[in-house]
Every structure is written in structure tokens, then in C-alpha cells.
Design an enzyme around this catalytic site. Structure first.
Site, mmCIF file in Angstrom:
data_model
loop_
_atom_site.group_PDB
_atom_site.id
_atom_site.type_symbol
_atom_site.label_atom_id
_atom_site.label_comp_id
_atom_site.label_asym_id
_atom_site.label_seq_id
_atom_site.Cartn_x
_atom_site.Cartn_y
_atom_site.Cartn_z
ATOM 1 N N ASN A 181 0.896 -1.229 -0.033
ATOM 2 C CA ASN A 181 0.011 -0.034 0.098
ATOM 3 C C ASN A 181 0.870 1.379 -0.123
ATOM 4 O O ASN A 181 0.353 2.212 0.456
ATOM 5 C CB ASN A 181 -0.953 -0.104 1.234
ATOM 6 C CG ASN A 181 -0.509 0.000 2.542
ATOM 7 O OD1 ASN A 181 0.987 0.119 2.566
ATOM 8 N ND2 ASN A 181 -1.205 0.083 3.821
ATOM 9 N N HIS A 239 3.285 1.905 2.231
ATOM 10 C CA HIS A 239 3.883 2.277 3.533
ATOM 11 C C HIS A 239 5.399 1.953 3.504
ATOM 12 O O HIS A 239 5.901 1.152 2.824
ATOM 13 C CB HIS A 239 3.479 1.548 4.623
ATOM 14 C CG HIS A 239 3.370 0.088 4.732
ATOM 15 N ND1 HIS A 239 2.622 -0.571 5.356
ATOM 16 C CD2 HIS A 239 4.621 -0.751 4.739
ATOM 17 C CE1 HIS A 239 3.083 -1.836 5.646
ATOM 18 N NE2 HIS A 239 4.463 -1.799 4.787
ATOM 19 N N GLU A 270 1.420 4.397 7.354
ATOM 20 C CA GLU A 270 0.383 4.031 6.371
ATOM 21 C C GLU A 270 -0.104 5.051 5.489
ATOM 22 O O GLU A 270 0.238 6.126 5.814
ATOM 23 C CB GLU A 270 -0.730 3.298 7.234
ATOM 24 C CG GLU A 270 -0.284 2.019 7.983
ATOM 25 C CD GLU A 270 -0.533 0.877 7.400
ATOM 26 O OE1 GLU A 270 0.459 0.817 6.178
ATOM 27 O OE2 GLU A 270 -0.669 -0.228 7.993
HETATM 28 C C1 F6R Z 1 8.940 -3.613 8.431
HETATM 29 C C2 F6R Z 1 8.657 -2.565 7.799
HETATM 30 C C3 F6R Z 1 7.646 -2.692 6.480
HETATM 31 C C4 F6R Z 1 8.235 -3.599 5.318
HETATM 32 C C5 F6R Z 1 7.347 -3.865 4.362
HETATM 33 C C6 F6R Z 1 7.362 -4.889 3.252
HETATM 34 O O1 F6R Z 1 9.975 -3.201 9.585
HETATM 35 O O2 F6R Z 1 9.259 -1.486 7.921
HETATM 36 O O3 F6R Z 1 7.649 -1.470 5.813
HETATM 37 O O4 F6R Z 1 9.520 -3.496 4.910
HETATM 38 O O5 F6R Z 1 5.866 -4.108 4.939
HETATM 39 O O6 F6R Z 1 7.366 -5.984 3.784
HETATM 40 P P1 F6R Z 1 7.723 -7.407 2.975
HETATM 41 O O7 F6R Z 1 9.253 -7.311 2.722
HETATM 42 O O8 F6R Z 1 7.511 -8.577 3.844
HETATM 43 O O9 F6R Z 1 6.907 -7.315 1.687
#
Ligand code: F6R
EC number: 3.5.99.6
Length: 259
Positions: free
Chosen positions: A136, A138, A143
Site C-alpha cells: 500500500n 507504506h 500507512e
Molecule cells: C518492517 C517494515 C515494513 C516492511 C514492508 C515490506 O520493519 O518497515 O515497511 O518493510 O511491509 O514487507 P515485506 O518485505 O514483507 O514485503
């Protein structure tokens, strides 16, 4: 924004690990900003191998993670403290007390967020920040509609973020609803930022981040305003970029990791 498109996830991961290793070599006491999630697991595995085989050392470095779930203690099996110990810290040589995450079980989470922000400032801010990208848009747990100048604080997770992270928990309902996260303003103070995104599922949001308008609806788009961002992609994550030919002209297709 430097956009590096790799043929595979493996060379992309190696490229990101090499950027960190190079920074440690030139600045052993660098302050690293670290992330969790699926994308980062291979990066930490690569850094552990470099520590074991090539002697890269974290002994003088410090680290600050982006985020932690509210309500989870550092020894909770699903906490980000546990993730970082298991997947990285226990297998490299950070000095005791040099790795930092917010405490999810702090009695006053707002005070904990303020303490964490102050600790980052006291360390001189982040030198090299590693980021993943939420589907999304973030970064950290900022968010959509997060203030683009926010500092470390409490955020309510979206349903889609909780669903994406449910794989780490026994059931969907166990995923906490709140987290302490570095703010977007905190992240933007980092000297250098390296963001990784892999796979078809991230292609649309990668294009929004790099080529769309700067908007709180896609928090990662603020990175367009940062002076030193490197985005490391595999082919699938790059597949919706309109200016892909241009990025490949500037940085011809990367087959091998940077070093
Ligand atoms: C976690 C974080 C999140 C992840 C993001 C991608 O510390 O900061 O922003 O980097 O949600 O997550 P994955 O790599 O599981 O797709």
C-alpha cells in the site's frame, strides 16, 4: 533517485548487501536504519555470510529498527526484536547495547516513541537506512495518509498490512493493531536510503512511488524529495515503470552485485 533493475532477486539482494558492506568499510561507526519483513531476510542472510567469510564487522556500528508492534515484549516470539535477533543480530558482531528497537511493551507507548526519536537524534541520525515497501506504499509502518513530516509515533495498522503480516502469527487476530514506527520525517533525515522491492505484487506501488505524484496516499513517494535514494528492484517489481528504458540507460542492466 537511482533506480537499479536486476534480473533476479538474488543479485538485487546481493547489491543491497554490498551497499551496506561498502558503507561499513568506509565508515565503521555508521548508524544503520534497519527493517524487518520478508524482503529483508535474504539481505540479512547475505550480510551474515559476508561477516563470516569476508570479515565485515558491525562492531563499531549502531542500528535502529524502523518499528515494533505495541503490546509485544522483546522476547515475544512474534516481536521484531525476536525477528532481528534470530535473523541477524545473534549471528554478527554488534556491540552489546548498539542495536535499538522501540519497546512494544513500554507502559507509555507515546513516551517510548518520543524516547526512541530522541535516541536517533542523539546518535546523529541514520547514516544508511534500509527500507522495504508495503503493497500500500507504506515505509516503516507509515500507512497511507501519514503525515509526510511525521516523527516516531504510534500508528494504527491498516487491515491490508495486518493481513500481509499474519503469516508471522498463529492467527490473523493475533496481529497487533498498533505499532511504534519511525516517522517519515525521521526516515527523510537519513543521509542515504536503500529501498528494496521484489515481485509482481509490488510492481504497481513501485511505479506510484517512483513516477507518481508525491502524496501521503503513497507515503513512499516522499522519497522523490530525498537527495540520495537507491531503489533496488528485480524485473517483476520494475515491470510497471513507464520510464524503465531510461533507468536502464542510466544504470545498464545489473547482472552482478556491486561488489
Ligand atoms: C518492517 C517494515 C515494513 C516492511 C514492508 C515490506 O520493519 O518497515 O515497511 O518493510 O511491509 O514487507 P515485506 O518485505 O514483507 O514485503
Amino acid at each position: 533517485m537511482k533506480v537499479l533493475i536486476h534480473e533476479t532477486r538474488e543479485t538485487a539482494t546481493g547489491c543491497a548487501a554490498a551497499l551496506i558492506a561498502d558503507r561499513l568499510a568506509s565508515e565503521p561507526d555508521v548508524v544503520l536504519g534497519l527493517a524487518t519483513g520478508g524482503t529483508m531476510e535474504a539481505v540479512y542472510a547475505d550480510l551474515i555470510a559476508r561477516h563470516r567469510d569476508s570479515g565485515i564487522s558491525f562492531a563499531r556500528a549502531q542500528s535502529f529498527n524502523l518499528d515494533e508492534y505495541i503490546g509485544l515484549s522483546p522476547d515475544h516470539p512474534c516481536s521484531y526484536w525476536t525477528y532481528m535477533r534470530d535473523k541477524f543480530f545473534d549471528q554478527v558482531d554488534f556491540a552489546p547495547g548498539h542495536t535499538h528497537l522501540p519497546r512494544g511493551d513500554a507502559p507509555d507507548p507515546e513516551a517510548e516513541a518520543a524516547r526512541y526519536e530522541a535516541a536517533i537524534v542523539a546518535a546523529g541520525d541514520i547514516g544508511l537506512q534500509l527500507l522495504g515497501l508495503g503493497a500500500n506504499g507504506h515505509i516503516g509502518f507509515n500507512e497511507p495518509t501519514s503525515s509526510l513530516s511525521s516523527l516516531t509515533r504510534i500508528k494504527t495498522l491498516t487491515r491490508s498490512t495486518r493481513a500481509a503480516n499474519a503469516r508471522y502469527f498463529a492467527s490473523d487476530d493475533d496481529v497487533p493493531r498498533l505499532a511504534i514506527t519511525m516517522g517519515i520525517g525521521t526516515i527523510m533525515r537519513a543521509q542515504d536510503i536503500v529501498l528494496l522491492a521484489f515481485g509482481e505484487a509490488k510492481a504497481k506501488v513501485v511505479a506510484q512511488m517512483i513516477e507518481g505524484p508525491v502524496t501521503a496516499a503513497c507515503p513512499a513517494s516522499i522519497l522523490q524529495m530525498h537527495r540520495k535514494v537507491t531503489v533496488v528492484l528485480d524485473e517483476a517489481a520494475a515491470s510497471a515503470l513507464a520510464l524503465r528504458d531510461y533507468y536502464e540507460l542510466v544504470h545498464p542492466r545489473v547482472v552482478e552485485p556491486a561488489s
